[in-house]
Design an enzyme around this catalytic site. Structure first.
Site, PDB file in Angstrom:
ATOM      1  N   GLU A   1       0.833  -1.202   0.000  1.00 46.92           N
ATOM      2  CA  GLU A   1       0.000   0.000   0.000  1.00 46.92           C
ATOM      3  C   GLU A   1       0.872   1.258   0.000  1.00 46.92           C
ATOM      4  O   GLU A   1       1.885   1.334   0.705  1.00 46.92           O
ATOM      5  CB  GLU A   1      -0.877  -0.034   1.254  1.00 46.92           C
ATOM      6  CG  GLU A   1      -1.735   1.191   1.485  1.00 46.92           C
ATOM      7  CD  GLU A   1      -2.519   1.100   2.797  1.00 46.92           C
ATOM      8  OE1 GLU A   1      -3.474   1.877   2.956  1.00 46.92           O
ATOM      9  OE2 GLU A   1      -2.169   0.259   3.664  1.00 46.92           O
TER      10      GLU A   1
ATOM     11  N   LYS B   1      -9.288   2.571  -2.375  1.00 38.34           N
ATOM     12  CA  LYS B   1      -9.561   1.944  -1.078  1.00 38.34           C
ATOM     13  C   LYS B   1     -10.925   2.376  -0.548  1.00 38.34           C
ATOM     14  O   LYS B   1     -11.240   3.568  -0.493  1.00 38.34           O
ATOM     15  CB  LYS B   1      -8.454   2.328  -0.090  1.00 38.34           C
ATOM     16  CG  LYS B   1      -8.500   1.630   1.258  1.00 38.34           C
ATOM     17  CD  LYS B   1      -7.273   2.011   2.086  1.00 38.34           C
ATOM     18  CE  LYS B   1      -7.203   1.320   3.421  1.00 38.34           C
ATOM     19  NZ  LYS B   1      -5.970   1.687   4.160  1.00 38.34           N
TER      20      LYS B   1
ATOM     21  N   CYS C   1      -5.463  -3.081   2.240  1.00 41.20           N
ATOM     22  CA  CYS C   1      -5.330  -3.126   3.694  1.00 41.20           C
ATOM     23  C   CYS C   1      -6.665  -3.245   4.437  1.00 41.20           C
ATOM     24  O   CYS C   1      -7.229  -4.325   4.498  1.00 41.20           O
ATOM     25  CB  CYS C   1      -4.538  -1.907   4.182  1.00 41.20           C
ATOM     26  SG  CYS C   1      -3.696  -2.183   5.774  1.00 41.20           S
TER      27      CYS C   1
END
Length: 543
Positions: free
Chosen positions: A45, A113, A149
């Site tokens: 990330e 994300k 994540c």
């Protein structure tokens, strides 16, 4: 049948170094293409910016830097490779935490994300806007989904990817370490794989960034949640997987499952990596610390030597009239065993000069903690002067138990740039010392066995001022890390007066912790990014 050669690029980035991070990505991919056909190289990330970039994300030039890095990657990456990489991306006036896929000289897919963590050390809602859609693309006949994540800790991003036809999920991470974290990750990713009925590849960064340490440990799970491959923890490197979408039961081969470290070994490695990267990434020549003959400085020295090598570590014993011969001898013995430069500089004359200068101010008073603190401040002045002259970093030696209750001296033993043990409770300090000695001779046994003492007064012991550490640390863990109330802690069998005293000490010493050096975070809740309490407050304990 379709298959993929997947490289988990467990990379140690430098926050803000877009040029350096980008060049390293190119080097890794070029090496991958030399050994594997059409590799799928997965980076962590926010690789281009490093993680966490914090308020660098608010700088006006962030968009230009990202665009320049992406253009360079598109022009220089081998066209046959599929490169999955994280970066901040501004689009439509909003900033996203993004993952892109570069292939054939182009950015062919991009994911934003969806789940932005805003707890513990995370503050992503300050910077980013949430994405809202899955990203699934065809890579060599395999339907590959992306997530980032925190997305793996919530159900809907993985479920949405499955509904969009994904056969495998690549999850990019910058997930920091705390004790027990690897098992938590394995359990959660396995649960998501079972829910979505597809395998997941979890790629994590490695390295230290200020107080955070990222432990790597990238891994892959099958659709039934079995961990089929796992990279080492705390080691930068490139780890290959072969994925076969026809073999549903065993889709992965190549990388073996590295057995998880026991928690003591993992904690040791986290401290070592945190110190090494803080010193090296900030350009210090080495470190200096006060070696008192006590257990905290003994462990700090051991970590520093492991992180940097003995040639970059200097230990200073600064005795005073209350320093025992045992302390002087034990400090010298450990320095010799560890092979570090060892100096002895008495503070007697310095202390006497200060007291002479303060004679009029102190007239009519009796000695108290003021004189004890002055001893610590004499030592702090010496260490900071050595730091300035030699270009080395002062490592302070206070542990989490002391930081919690203020058993430390501002501008004295707190003077320095980095506190190795800031998030290590005193009871764990003892355990880590015993663990380190299993690796080879290091810390004299009587340093571990003797009652802890600051040696600032005759026959002084820590327990003269504090509860026994085995009790203190339990109370602190419940109050600091679990947010339990005084009454709830008392209900666990602890003495009411003792609990109220400890909690009051924690609350009134916030001002000291705000001025303390940063240090490696190893627990679920350390002092610093994790815990932000007001200094000036009418809050009272009891509820």
């Amino acid at each position: 049948m379709a298959s993929l050669n997947i490289l988990m690029a467990q990379m140690n980035t430098l926050v803000g170094d877009f040029d350096g991070n980008t060049k390293r990505v190119i080097k890794i991919v070029q090496s991958a293409i030399d050994t594997h056909d059409q590799p799928v190289v997965v980076f962590p990330e926010l690789t281009l910016s490093g993680y966490p970039p914090e308020d660098l994300l608010l700088r006006p030039s962030i968009e230009l830097r990202v665009d320049q890095s992406l253009e360079l990657l598109c022009s220089q990456l081998p066209e046959a490779a599929w490169v999955v990489i994280g970066y901040p991306k501004r689009e439509g006036g909003e900033l996203y935490n993004a993952a892109g896929v570069i292939h054939g000289g182009k950015l062919v897919a991009e994911y934003h994300k969806q789940c932005l963590p805003n707890y513990q050390v995370f503050d992503e809602k300050r910077y980013f806007v949430s994405g809202s859609a899955p990203c699934v693309l065809d890579i060599q006949g395999v339907q590959v989904a992306l997530s980032i994540c925190e997305d793996i800790w919530e159900k809907h991003p993985t479920a949405d990817a499955a509904e969009a036809g994904a056969e495998i999920l690549l999850n990019l991470n910058s997930s920091p370490y705390h004790r027990g974290k690897r098992g938590e990750r394995w359990e959660m990713v396995a649960e998501r794989a079972r829910q979505a009925a597809f395998p997941i590849v979890y790629v994590n960064q490695v390295g230290g960034q200020d107080e955070l340490v990222f432990d790597g440990g990238s891994f892959a799970v099958t659709a039934d949640g079995t961990v089929a491959a796992a990279a080492p923890s705390f080691e930068e490197g490139e780890y290959w997987l072969q994925y076969d979408n026809e073999n549903k039961n065993q889709p992965f081969s190549g990388q073996a499952v590295n057995a998880p470290m026991n928690e003591m070994a993992a904690t040791w490695q986290a401290l070592v990596l945190g110190v090494r990267d803080y010193v090296n990434k900030n350009g210090f020549k080495g470190v200096v610390l006060g070696l008192s003959g006590g257990i905290d400085s003994a462990l700090t020295l051991a970590v520093a030597v492991e992180a940097l090598g003995p040639e970059r570590v200097e230990a200073i014993m600064m005795p005073f009239r209350y320093t025992s011969q045992m302390s002087v001898d034990d400090a010298a013995e450990q320095s010799k065993t560890q092979g570090v430069t060892h100096k002895v500089i008495s503070i007697e004359n310095i202390y006497a000069s200060f007291m002479a200068s303060l004679e009029e101010e102190f007239a009519g008073t009796t000695p108290d903690t003021t004189e004890e603190n002055l001893q610590a401040r004499c030592r702090g002045v010496l260490l900071m002067s050595i730091s300035n002259k030699k270009g080395v970093l002062v490592l302070t030696t206070g542990n989490k138990s002391e930081m919690a209750v203020g058993y430390s001296t501002l501008y004295g033993d707190m003077a320095g740039g980095f506190d190795v043990l800031k998030d290590v409770p005193k009871t764990l300090v003892f355990e880590l010392c015993r663990y380190r000695n299993t690796l080879g001779p290091c810390i004299p046994q009587r340093v571990i066995d003797r009652p802890p003492s600051a040696e600032l007064a005759p026959d002084q012991k820590d327990e003269d001022s504090l509860p026994p550490y085995d009790i203190l640390d339990q109370i602190l863990e419940m109050y600091v890390e679990r947010d339990m109330s005084a009454e709830a802690i008392i209900d666990h069998g602890f003495d009411r007066e003792q609990v109220q005293r400890v909690l009051r000490l924690v609350d009134i010493n916030e001002y000291k912790r705000r001025q303390a050096p940063i240090g490696v975070r190893i627990t679920r809740r350390g002092f610093g990014r994790d815990r932000r309490y007001p200094i000036t407050s009418g809050w009272r304990i009891g509820l």
